[in-house]
Write a protein that holds these residues in place. Structure first.
Motif, PDB file in Angstrom:
ATOM      1  N   LEU A  27      89.580 145.290 120.863  1.00  7.80           N
ATOM      2  CA  LEU A  27      90.430 144.252 120.732  1.00  7.80           C
ATOM      3  C   LEU A  27      91.807 144.225 121.499  1.00  7.80           C
ATOM      4  O   LEU A  27      92.557 143.284 121.498  1.00  7.80           O
ATOM      5  CB  LEU A  27      90.646 143.920 119.404  1.00  7.80           C
ATOM      6  CG  LEU A  27      89.071 143.371 118.489  1.00  7.80           C
ATOM      7  CD1 LEU A  27      89.291 143.347 117.043  1.00  7.80           C
ATOM      8  CD2 LEU A  27      88.429 142.287 119.141  1.00  7.80           C
ATOM      9  N   ASP A  39      92.747 141.697 126.597  1.00 10.38           N
ATOM     10  CA  ASP A  39      92.405 140.291 126.611  1.00 10.38           C
ATOM     11  C   ASP A  39      91.316 140.145 127.565  1.00 10.38           C
ATOM     12  O   ASP A  39      91.500 139.829 128.714  1.00 10.38           O
ATOM     13  CB  ASP A  39      93.824 139.720 127.389  1.00 10.38           C
ATOM     14  CG  ASP A  39      95.002 139.496 126.278  1.00 10.38           C
ATOM     15  OD1 ASP A  39      94.787 139.599 125.090  1.00 10.38           O
ATOM     16  OD2 ASP A  39      95.995 139.825 126.979  1.00 10.38           O
ATOM     17  N   ASP A  60      87.954 137.508 128.586  1.00  8.95           N
ATOM     18  CA  ASP A  60      87.356 136.197 128.297  1.00  8.95           C
ATOM     19  C   ASP A  60      86.124 136.356 127.597  1.00  8.95           C
ATOM     20  O   ASP A  60      86.086 135.185 126.963  1.00  8.95           O
ATOM     21  CB  ASP A  60      87.213 135.719 129.839  1.00  8.95           C
ATOM     22  CG  ASP A  60      88.256 135.797 130.864  1.00  8.95           C
ATOM     23  OD1 ASP A  60      89.427 135.410 130.527  1.00  8.95           O
ATOM     24  OD2 ASP A  60      87.981 136.352 131.912  1.00  8.95           O
ATOM     25  N   TYR A  96      84.075 138.277 124.459  1.00 11.56           N
ATOM     26  CA  TYR A  96      83.915 139.543 123.708  1.00 11.56           C
ATOM     27  C   TYR A  96      82.518 139.592 123.422  1.00 11.56           C
ATOM     28  O   TYR A  96      81.782 138.837 123.051  1.00 11.56           O
ATOM     29  CB  TYR A  96      84.680 139.531 122.366  1.00 11.56           C
ATOM     30  CG  TYR A  96      86.303 139.760 122.865  1.00 11.56           C
ATOM     31  CD1 TYR A  96      86.779 141.072 122.738  1.00 11.56           C
ATOM     32  CD2 TYR A  96      86.933 138.635 123.024  1.00 11.56           C
ATOM     33  CE1 TYR A  96      88.370 141.075 123.270  1.00 11.56           C
ATOM     34  CE2 TYR A  96      88.371 138.864 123.426  1.00 11.56           C
ATOM     35  CZ  TYR A  96      88.954 139.904 123.370  1.00 11.56           C
ATOM     36  OH  TYR A  96      90.399 139.906 123.899  1.00 11.56           O
ATOM     37  N   ASP A 109      91.162 134.802 115.370  1.00 10.94           N
ATOM     38  CA  ASP A 109      92.268 134.622 115.960  1.00 10.94           C
ATOM     39  C   ASP A 109      91.869 134.407 117.746  1.00 10.94           C
ATOM     40  O   ASP A 109      92.843 133.993 118.320  1.00 10.94           O
ATOM     41  CB  ASP A 109      93.281 135.953 116.135  1.00 10.94           C
ATOM     42  CG  ASP A 109      93.767 136.022 114.589  1.00 10.94           C
ATOM     43  OD1 ASP A 109      93.717 135.064 114.117  1.00 10.94           O
ATOM     44  OD2 ASP A 109      94.272 136.938 114.429  1.00 10.94           O
ATOM     45  N   ARG A 110      90.648 134.993 118.192  1.00 14.42           N
ATOM     46  CA  ARG A 110      90.239 134.809 119.381  1.00 14.42           C
ATOM     47  C   ARG A 110      89.422 133.624 119.677  1.00 14.42           C
ATOM     48  O   ARG A 110      89.189 133.149 120.904  1.00 14.42           O
ATOM     49  CB  ARG A 110      89.465 136.204 119.833  1.00 14.42           C
ATOM     50  CG  ARG A 110      90.498 137.220 120.006  1.00 14.42           C
ATOM     51  CD  ARG A 110      89.833 138.670 119.996  1.00 14.42           C
ATOM     52  NE  ARG A 110      90.804 139.674 120.357  1.00 14.42           N
ATOM     53  CZ  ARG A 110      91.963 140.068 119.577  1.00 14.42           C
ATOM     54  NH1 ARG A 110      91.824 139.692 118.394  1.00 14.42           N
ATOM     55  NH2 ARG A 110      92.562 140.969 119.834  1.00 14.42           N
ATOM     56  N   LYS A 112      90.659 131.042 122.210  1.00 14.94           N
ATOM     57  CA  LYS A 112      91.246 131.515 123.336  1.00 14.94           C
ATOM     58  C   LYS A 112      90.009 132.321 124.288  1.00 14.94           C
ATOM     59  O   LYS A 112      90.202 132.387 125.625  1.00 14.94           O
ATOM     60  CB  LYS A 112      92.112 132.697 122.874  1.00 14.94           C
ATOM     61  CG  LYS A 112      93.213 132.214 121.924  1.00 14.94           C
ATOM     62  CD  LYS A 112      94.036 133.155 121.598  1.00 14.94           C
ATOM     63  CE  LYS A 112      95.049 132.608 120.370  1.00 14.94           C
ATOM     64  NZ  LYS A 112      95.855 133.766 119.849  1.00 14.94           N
ATOM     65  N   ALA A 113      88.894 132.971 123.720  1.00 16.78           N
ATOM     66  CA  ALA A 113      88.161 133.636 124.491  1.00 16.78           C
ATOM     67  C   ALA A 113      86.642 133.373 123.650  1.00 16.78           C
ATOM     68  O   ALA A 113      86.712 132.610 122.536  1.00 16.78           O
ATOM     69  CB  ALA A 113      88.081 134.940 124.539  1.00 16.78           C
TER      70      ALA A 113
END
Length: 229
Positions: free
Chosen positions: A141, A144, A146, A148, A171-172, A175-176
């Motif tokens: 984690l 960064d 794109d 996971y 949290d991701r 964003k991803a």
């Protein structure tokens, strides 16, 4: 973002005998911004598919196209050097995958996230499996990506750490993207929009993770067929 094109995968024993196809013609496309839950029973190829998408293994047929930065499966602890400390391992990986100006930031993030105390400066070979998983989770984690990949990562540790892991994924979101394997329906519903049900080596795509979980759940509840006679 990710294209899995008619992928086949099988393994061979030490006697060079085939174990049969683990994956047979798996074919789907994961667009940008969409998170995916992989569901199915034990041994159906969920972890195998994650490793293929992450580039840690290769299909026997077909191909996987990655048009983004993809993480290794979160929680994977097998790549650590046992004689090196946790800090040294993190620093080594940060040099390979991250900007050299961010190495100190990566180390600080992993040390805080893993919560293994003084063991961070002790050799990895002295760690318990849980400590190795915590370190690997935090390291994954720290970058960064794109996309996971998570293989039961939220099952690691006590209740407090599991909650922390879930917050990290939340949290991701947005964003991803995430491709997740988990036996927890709750976290799949919370973090994933679409679902792929792996069954008999094949993949069934669902636009709605709830529909995927429902279909899989109903198949599990069906009573076994009786033999005639």
């Amino acid at each position: 973002m990710i294209e899995v094109n008619k992928v086949y995968k099988r393994y061979h024993t030490h006697n060079h005998q085939s174990t049969g196809w683990v994956l047979r013609g798996v074919d789907f496309r994961l667009p940008k911004g969409l998170s995916l839950g992989l569901i199915g029973g034990n041994g159906v190829g969920k972890s195998t598919l994650l490793r293929l998408i992450g580039g840690m293994d290769y299909p026997d047929r077909g191909k996987i196209v990655r048009n983004c930065r993809v993480s290794w499966p979160i929680g994977l602890a097998g790549g650590f050097q046992g004689t090196m400390t946790g800090r040294q391992n993190v620093k080594f990986v940060a040099r390979i995958h991250g900007n050299t100006r961010r190495i100190d930031e990566v180390i600080a993030f992993v040390q805080d996230f893993a919560e293994i105390g003084k063991a961070f400066d002790e050799p990895i070979k002295t760690y318990s499996s849980g400590m190795r998983s915590r370190l690997a989770f935090g390291l994954s984690l720290a970058f960064d990506f794109d996309l996971y990949l998570s293989d039961e990562a939220t099952a690691t540790g006590d209740a407090s750490f599991k909650a922390k892991a879930k917050r990290a994924f939340n949290d991701r979101v947005g964003k991803a993207s995430i491709i997740m394997v988990s036996h927890s329906e709750g976290i799949l519903r919370d973090l994933c929009q679409a679902g792929v049900w792996l069954r008999n080596g094949e993949a069934i795509w669902f636009d709605d993770i709830a529909e995927a979980l429902k279909a899989y759940g109903e198949s599990v509840k069906k009573p076994p067929l009786r033999k005639a006679g």
